[in-house]
Design a protein around this motif. Sequence first.
Motif, mmCIF file in Angstrom:
data_model
loop_
_atom_site.group_PDB
_atom_site.id
_atom_site.type_symbol
_atom_site.label_atom_id
_atom_site.label_comp_id
_atom_site.label_asym_id
_atom_site.label_seq_id
_atom_site.Cartn_x
_atom_site.Cartn_y
_atom_site.Cartn_z
ATOM 1 N N LEU A 196 -10.041 3.527 5.974
ATOM 2 C CA LEU A 196 -8.880 4.301 6.424
ATOM 3 C C LEU A 196 -7.644 3.422 6.602
ATOM 4 O O LEU A 196 -6.527 3.913 6.568
ATOM 5 C CB LEU A 196 -9.201 4.999 7.745
ATOM 6 N N SER A 197 -7.892 2.117 6.821
ATOM 7 C CA SER A 197 -6.741 1.249 7.056
ATOM 8 C C SER A 197 -5.891 1.088 5.796
ATOM 9 O O SER A 197 -4.773 0.612 5.863
ATOM 10 C CB SER A 197 -7.199 -0.115 7.566
ATOM 11 N N PHE A 198 -6.451 1.506 4.662
ATOM 12 C CA PHE A 198 -5.642 1.460 3.442
ATOM 13 C C PHE A 198 -4.699 2.658 3.364
ATOM 14 O O PHE A 198 -3.869 2.764 2.490
ATOM 15 C CB PHE A 198 -6.530 1.410 2.196
ATOM 16 N N VAL A 199 -4.904 3.607 4.281
ATOM 17 C CA VAL A 199 -3.994 4.743 4.361
ATOM 18 C C VAL A 199 -2.969 4.412 5.437
ATOM 19 O O VAL A 199 -3.294 4.335 6.610
ATOM 20 C CB VAL A 199 -4.749 6.023 4.762
ATOM 21 N N SER A 200 -1.746 4.165 5.029
ATOM 22 C CA SER A 200 -0.728 3.895 6.042
ATOM 23 C C SER A 200 0.091 5.162 6.229
ATOM 24 O O SER A 200 -0.162 6.182 5.583
ATOM 25 C CB SER A 200 0.146 2.729 5.618
ATOM 26 N N LYS A 201 1.080 5.090 7.106
ATOM 27 C CA LYS A 201 1.840 6.284 7.453
ATOM 28 C C LYS A 201 2.556 6.856 6.236
ATOM 29 O O LYS A 201 2.685 8.063 6.078
ATOM 30 C CB LYS A 201 2.851 5.923 8.531
ATOM 31 N N PHE A 202 3.014 5.971 5.371
ATOM 32 C CA PHE A 202 3.883 6.432 4.280
ATOM 33 C C PHE A 202 3.215 6.412 2.914
ATOM 34 O O PHE A 202 3.679 7.054 1.997
ATOM 35 C CB PHE A 202 5.165 5.593 4.245
ATOM 36 N N SER A 203 2.148 5.653 2.780
ATOM 37 C CA SER A 203 1.542 5.606 1.450
ATOM 38 C C SER A 203 0.028 5.356 1.556
ATOM 39 O O SER A 203 -0.470 4.947 2.599
ATOM 40 C CB SER A 203 2.161 4.477 0.624
ATOM 41 N N VAL A 204 -0.636 5.612 0.465
ATOM 42 C CA VAL A 204 -2.064 5.301 0.375
ATOM 43 C C VAL A 204 -2.214 4.269 -0.736
ATOM 44 O O VAL A 204 -1.765 4.498 -1.852
ATOM 45 C CB VAL A 204 -2.889 6.546 0.013
ATOM 46 N N ASP A 205 -2.845 3.134 -0.394
ATOM 47 C CA ASP A 205 -3.034 2.123 -1.421
ATOM 48 C C ASP A 205 -4.346 2.390 -2.152
ATOM 49 O O ASP A 205 -5.398 1.870 -1.799
ATOM 50 C CB ASP A 205 -3.040 0.742 -0.779
ATOM 51 N N PHE A 206 -4.244 3.257 -3.174
ATOM 52 C CA PHE A 206 -5.477 3.712 -3.817
ATOM 53 C C PHE A 206 -6.244 2.599 -4.495
ATOM 54 O O PHE A 206 -7.468 2.555 -4.428
ATOM 55 C CB PHE A 206 -5.150 4.821 -4.818
ATOM 56 N N GLY A 207 -5.539 1.708 -5.146
ATOM 57 C CA GLY A 207 -6.216 0.646 -5.891
ATOM 58 C C GLY A 207 -7.116 -0.170 -4.995
ATOM 59 O O GLY A 207 -8.312 -0.348 -5.271
ATOM 60 N N GLN A 208 -6.562 -0.634 -3.859
ATOM 61 C CA GLN A 208 -7.351 -1.466 -2.950
ATOM 62 C C GLN A 208 -8.467 -0.647 -2.292
ATOM 63 O O GLN A 208 -9.590 -1.113 -2.117
ATOM 64 C CB GLN A 208 -6.431 -2.056 -1.880
ATOM 65 N N MET A 209 -8.147 0.588 -1.974
ATOM 66 C CA MET A 209 -9.152 1.443 -1.340
ATOM 67 C C MET A 209 -10.359 1.632 -2.264
ATOM 68 O O MET A 209 -11.509 1.546 -1.852
ATOM 69 C CB MET A 209 -8.510 2.796 -1.038
ATOM 70 N N MET A 210 -10.068 1.878 -3.536
ATOM 71 C CA MET A 210 -11.147 2.083 -4.495
ATOM 72 C C MET A 210 -11.925 0.782 -4.716
ATOM 73 O O MET A 210 -13.147 0.795 -4.853
ATOM 74 C CB MET A 210 -10.587 2.570 -5.834
ATOM 75 N N ALA A 211 -11.216 -0.318 -4.733
ATOM 76 C CA ALA A 211 -11.904 -1.602 -4.902
ATOM 77 C C ALA A 211 -12.858 -1.824 -3.728
ATOM 78 O O ALA A 211 -14.011 -2.231 -3.900
ATOM 79 C CB ALA A 211 -10.888 -2.734 -4.984
#
Lengths: 373, 283
Positions: B237-252
């Motif tokens: 969940l920490s890859f989800v920030s208030k303004f964006s979701v860092d999908f690449g890192q989350m998926m990795a």
Amino acid sequence: MASIEISNAVKSYGAVDVLHGIDLDIQDGEFIVLVGPSGCGKSTLLRMIAGLEDITSGAISIGGTVVNELQPKDRDIAMVFQSYALYPHMSVAENMSYALTLRKTAREKITDAITNVAEILGLTALLERRPKALSGGQRQRVAMGRAIVRKPQAFLFDEPLSNLDARLREQMRTEIRKLHRRLGATSVYVTHDQIEAMTMADRIVAMHDGIIQQVGSPVEIYDRPANIFVASFIGSPAMNFLKGAYEVAQNGTAGIRLTDGSFVPVLPARGATANQAVTLGARPEHIAIAADENGENGGIPARVELIEPMGLSTLVHVSLAGNPVKIFTLDRPDFAVDSFIHIAFDMEKIHVFDTETELRLPPENEPHGPQTA
Amino acid sequence: MNVSGNSPARKLVYWGSHYLMIGAFVVFALFPLYWLLKVSVTPNDILYTEGVRMWPSRTTWENYFFVLTQSNFPHYFLNSVIVAGTTAIVTTMVAAVTGYSFSRFAFRGKVIIVALMLITQMFPLVMLIAPIFKILAPLGLTDSLTGLIIVYTAFNVPFATFLMQSFFDGIPKDLEEAAMIDGNTRFQAFRRIILPLTLPGVAATLGFVFTAAWSELLFALMLVSSESASTFPVGLLSFVSKFSVDFGQMMAAGVLALIPACAFFLLIQRYLVQGLTAGAVKG
């Protein structure tokens, strides 16, 4: 080897008694067969001897020691299960040596014992196999081997042959008997198959409803059954039963008046009174088909309902006074279904039972023998 | 269904449609995993610009590198291994002995215990979070891995017990009776004869509990507040920030998190597929 004494053993599950005070002395080296229909308590009794079931009251001793409180492992008995119960993750050799390994027997001794037993049972080539790679008969042998290897005080068999086909069962029956003669081990064998009981036992213990009905040698039980249950359970084809009333003539001869009015002479029965309701018991081989149709042999007319050729012999089903009666004959029958024949009962061999108590009323000339009822 | 004796053409249609259906299911089930992998190797700058493509025009290991070196992910990962591993082992041990006693013994209150265990499975977990928090807080078990292990174990024991019981039910009673006559106590018979035969069951239970604990989010989120005791689902969940979701890192991170679960199942699959009891009794 040891004797086993069971005195007044009771087994209850809650309020239900399944064994009502069993008394039985098994001699050292004896082969005892417990026989009876399913639910008669024979397996429970065997499991109580093994220590797999608690004894509600009474005592069981093996080799003079009361074992009521001993765990199965401390009773020094071996058991062959109906399902064989081989350890599937162990080889045949490991299965057979398991008990010895637990007893910390020396390795050479174990190897010797296994080689020896495997030879007796013809398992030498199979020692490294797992149980699942064996046929039913081979598994049976391994189960036997596992028991023999230990040289226990007593062998317990719980219907060990009932999963085998008829031919194999016959063969194993003989082998177990030969093995017993060779080892001379005290054995208790449970079966519902009366043929196994007859062929294997030194003494048969016939059980019904948690009570021992009769204890005796196979021939004793067959020839002098204590009551209607034992008479009907032992013997195949089963004994014929016909209801009637006891009659005594003035000259001392006796007989039974059947319900249709026909009269069957019998030996005077001990304790029977005139007009007492009795049941005539006649084994199929003790009824003869009269040679001539006039019934000169004192024959009673009966209608033929079915003829069953069995090769060696023929089983003739007739209807007598509305009751089905089976007759065993070695002659080839020369009559057809639905014809009338005359049948004669062998006076010396047929039995009189008290209809009410179902106990056998022995002939007056029969010596008082040991009879359990 | 018996198709033997039919013409080769019918056989072909039968088996063809058979495999087609299985294939369709496999594609349906595995596609999200494929997508996970695909996104994890897609560079950030072309993630949105390329539109929907089955494979990106360029690939990169950057996301993995970042997750492993720049984020807290390795720490979450370790926490998850500790929590899921311990939960799986403790639960399976408790379930093995409980399941055995349910399978083999008749004792007073057995029906009541079974009923209670079933009831625990009936409530939605959300309802229980507040009371559990209230219970654990004074004991100092919130914000701790031990607290999580206790809660997970408590929630998994009932189902794991029923699972183990069904495995024990499948092993004939005669086997331990034979062992007891051969010289074992009941416990020795359980350990030396019954347990080795239940290995497939033990493996299945371990696997089931491990994956359940590994992917649990709700309690991990509610009972743990500090970074140091977070497990990996919370970490994702920490890859989800208030303004964006860092999908690449989350998926990795997601791909990396799959590895232990896969490794675990590879390890136990031998027992899962093995029918060890074959040949124990007549068959």
